[in-house]
Design a protein around this motif. Structure first.
Motif, PDB file in Angstrom:
ATOM      1  N   PRO A 183      56.457  34.294  51.461  1.00  0.00           N
ATOM      2  CA  PRO A 183      56.183  33.816  50.090  1.00  0.00           C
ATOM      3  C   PRO A 183      57.064  34.514  49.057  1.00  0.00           C
ATOM      4  CG  PRO A 183      54.495  35.358  50.803  1.00  0.00           C
ATOM      5  CD  PRO A 183      55.374  35.113  52.007  1.00  0.00           C
ATOM      6  N   LEU A 184      57.430  33.752  48.036  1.00  0.00           N
ATOM      7  CA  LEU A 184      58.221  34.282  46.941  1.00  0.00           C
ATOM      8  C   LEU A 184      57.384  34.530  45.708  1.00  0.00           C
ATOM      9  CD1 LEU A 184      61.427  32.053  47.162  1.00  0.00           C
ATOM     10  CD2 LEU A 184      61.104  34.362  48.040  1.00  0.00           C
ATOM     11  N   ARG A 185      56.185  33.980  45.655  1.00  0.00           N
ATOM     12  CA  ARG A 185      55.339  34.125  44.471  1.00  0.00           C
ATOM     13  C   ARG A 185      54.685  35.511  44.470  1.00  0.00           C
ATOM     14  NH1 ARG A 185      53.661  29.620  41.771  1.00  0.00           N
ATOM     15  NH2 ARG A 185      51.686  30.661  41.281  1.00  0.00           N
ATOM     16  N   ALA A 186      54.325  35.980  43.267  1.00  0.00           N
ATOM     17  CA  ALA A 186      53.626  37.250  43.160  1.00  0.00           C
ATOM     18  C   ALA A 186      52.219  37.101  43.723  1.00  0.00           C
ATOM     19  CB  ALA A 186      53.544  37.702  41.696  1.00  0.00           C
ATOM     20  N   ALA A 187      51.769  38.152  44.432  1.00  0.00           N
ATOM     21  CA  ALA A 187      50.440  38.095  45.063  1.00  0.00           C
ATOM     22  C   ALA A 187      49.357  38.187  44.003  1.00  0.00           C
ATOM     23  CB  ALA A 187      50.308  39.227  46.078  1.00  0.00           C
ATOM     24  N   ALA A 200      59.601  37.531  36.767  1.00  0.00           N
ATOM     25  CA  ALA A 200      60.497  36.619  37.480  1.00  0.00           C
ATOM     26  C   ALA A 200      59.804  35.291  37.773  1.00  0.00           C
ATOM     27  CB  ALA A 200      60.970  37.270  38.779  1.00  0.00           C
ATOM     28  N   GLU A 201      58.535  35.357  38.143  1.00  0.00           N
ATOM     29  CA  GLU A 201      57.795  34.119  38.421  1.00  0.00           C
ATOM     30  C   GLU A 201      57.579  33.317  37.149  1.00  0.00           C
ATOM     31  OE1 GLU A 201      53.473  32.726  40.253  1.00  0.00           O
ATOM     32  OE2 GLU A 201      54.189  34.792  40.482  1.00  0.00           O
ATOM     33  N   SER A 202      57.290  33.976  36.015  1.00  0.00           N
ATOM     34  CA  SER A 202      57.085  33.259  34.756  1.00  0.00           C
ATOM     35  C   SER A 202      58.358  32.549  34.306  1.00  0.00           C
ATOM     36  CB  SER A 202      56.618  34.237  33.676  1.00  0.00           C
ATOM     37  OG  SER A 202      55.405  34.861  34.051  1.00  0.00           O
ATOM     38  N   ILE A 203      59.499  33.215  34.496  1.00  0.00           N
ATOM     39  CA  ILE A 203      60.769  32.574  34.141  1.00  0.00           C
ATOM     40  C   ILE A 203      61.035  31.374  35.036  1.00  0.00           C
ATOM     41  CG2 ILE A 203      63.257  32.942  34.039  1.00  0.00           C
ATOM     42  CD1 ILE A 203      62.706  35.832  33.261  1.00  0.00           C
ATOM     43  N   TYR A 204      60.730  31.540  36.334  1.00  0.00           N
ATOM     44  CA  TYR A 204      60.982  30.445  37.277  1.00  0.00           C
ATOM     45  C   TYR A 204      60.098  29.239  36.975  1.00  0.00           C
ATOM     46  CZ  TYR A 204      61.290  27.994  41.737  1.00  0.00           C
ATOM     47  OH  TYR A 204      61.467  27.046  42.714  1.00  0.00           O
ATOM     48  N   LEU A 205      58.839  29.488  36.573  1.00  0.00           N
ATOM     49  CA  LEU A 205      57.897  28.402  36.287  1.00  0.00           C
ATOM     50  C   LEU A 205      57.944  27.948  34.835  1.00  0.00           C
ATOM     51  CD1 LEU A 205      54.798  29.733  38.291  1.00  0.00           C
ATOM     52  CD2 LEU A 205      56.469  28.007  38.999  1.00  0.00           C
ATOM     53  N   ARG A 206      58.786  28.561  33.997  1.00  0.00           N
ATOM     54  CA  ARG A 206      58.903  28.230  32.573  1.00  0.00           C
ATOM     55  C   ARG A 206      57.557  28.397  31.858  1.00  0.00           C
ATOM     56  NH1 ARG A 206      63.161  27.926  34.895  1.00  0.00           N
ATOM     57  NH2 ARG A 206      64.930  26.566  34.392  1.00  0.00           N
TER      58      ARG A 206
END
Length: 283
Positions: A279-283, A45-51
């Motif tokens: 936080p929404l980012r992965a730890a 999910a984080e990779s998609i959000y950050l492209r």
């Protein structure tokens, strides 16, 4: 088991102990794999959000490998369950054979007024079904307890320790709701009654075929037909009771899933993320 608990027999005397221990060990492996998969889901999910395409590609490959590991754990636990059923069935059948063939009990029990109906079917089929259900229930109990403790501790660790009490309360309410609407003891007793009536119904048909000449000569066809019909009506009555009990059980499970689990637990998990400081980012 009671003899082992009272230390009258060694622990190694338990039939299927290696299989049960292996299944529990694989269950811990499944917990670790579950932690890894949840982390990969967050990273995707984080990779998609950050492209971030390279990172997304690497995480997708790891997720694919995790799927193979999960399938391997599932296959190994299934194999251990089959081995456990085979050992329990062999032990129980050998014990029944000793009692059934000892002192010609297979012949004498047919002469008793309270003879066991369909003893051959009970030994050949009921034993296998009983040990399979027992192994399934044991596996479900162990998995439910361990996974419940694991997710409760993880929820308290990730969000707030107070959520552990909420999980305990939720589990208690679920058990009470299920026991009120569909008591497990009543289900077991009714299931035994259905099996007993089914055995008598099949046994009546077998006895009719075995003694058909004598019954036809004595003109007892109507009497036998009446007894078989009465037995079948009793079977239908027990089966209707079982259907009503299963309906109440399904209703309780749907309430637990749709109201308590889907709504309540979703609110507990997702509400903290609505705060801007979380936080929404992965730890």
């Amino acid at each position: 088991v009671p003899a082992v608990v009272r230390r009258r027999k060694p622990l190694a005397s338990l039939i299927g102990l290696p299989e049960m221990a292996g299944s529990v060990a694989l269950l811990f492996g499944r917990m670790g794999q579950s932690i890894w998969r949840m982390r990969l889901t967050r990273l995707i999910a984080e990779s998609i959000y950050l492209r971030d395409v390279p990172r997304f590609r690497n995480v997708a490959i790891l997720s694919l490998l995790g799927g193979f590991v999960e399938n391997g754990i599932y296959a190994a636990r299934s194999w251990l369950s089959y081995q456990l059923v085979r050992k329990w069935q062999a032990r129980l059948v050998h014990h029944l054979h000793d009692a059934y063939f000892g002192r010609s009990a297979f012949y004498r029990q047919q002469l008793l007024p309270t003879a066991v109906p369909d003893s051959d079917e009970r030994i050949c089929q009921d034993v296998q079904r009983s040990v399979a259900n027992l192994a399934w229930m044991l596996d479900e109990v162990i998995e439910s307890v361990l996974m419940g403790v694991y997710y409760a501790v993880r929820l308290g660790w990730e969000l707030h320790p107070g959520y552990i009490g909420v999980v305990v309360l939720y589990s208690w309410l679920s058990v009470k709701l299920r026991s009120i609407l569909s008591p497990p003891l009543a289900q077991g007793q009714l299931g035994g009654q259905v099996s007993e009536v089914t055995g008598r119904y099949f046994g009546a048909h077998q006895k009719l075929l075995q003694h058909s000449e004598a019954i036809a000569a004595a003109g007892g066809g109507e009497r036998e037909a009446g007894q078989i019909e009465a037995c079948f009506q009793e079977f239908l009555a027990k089966w209707r009771s079982m259907c009503r009990l299963n309906l109440r059980s399904s209703f309780a499970m749907r309430i637990q899933w749709s109201v308590m689990q889907s709504v309540l637990m979703s609110c507990l998990v997702h509400v903290p993320f609505l705060r801007g400081s979380h936080p929404l980012r992965a730890a």
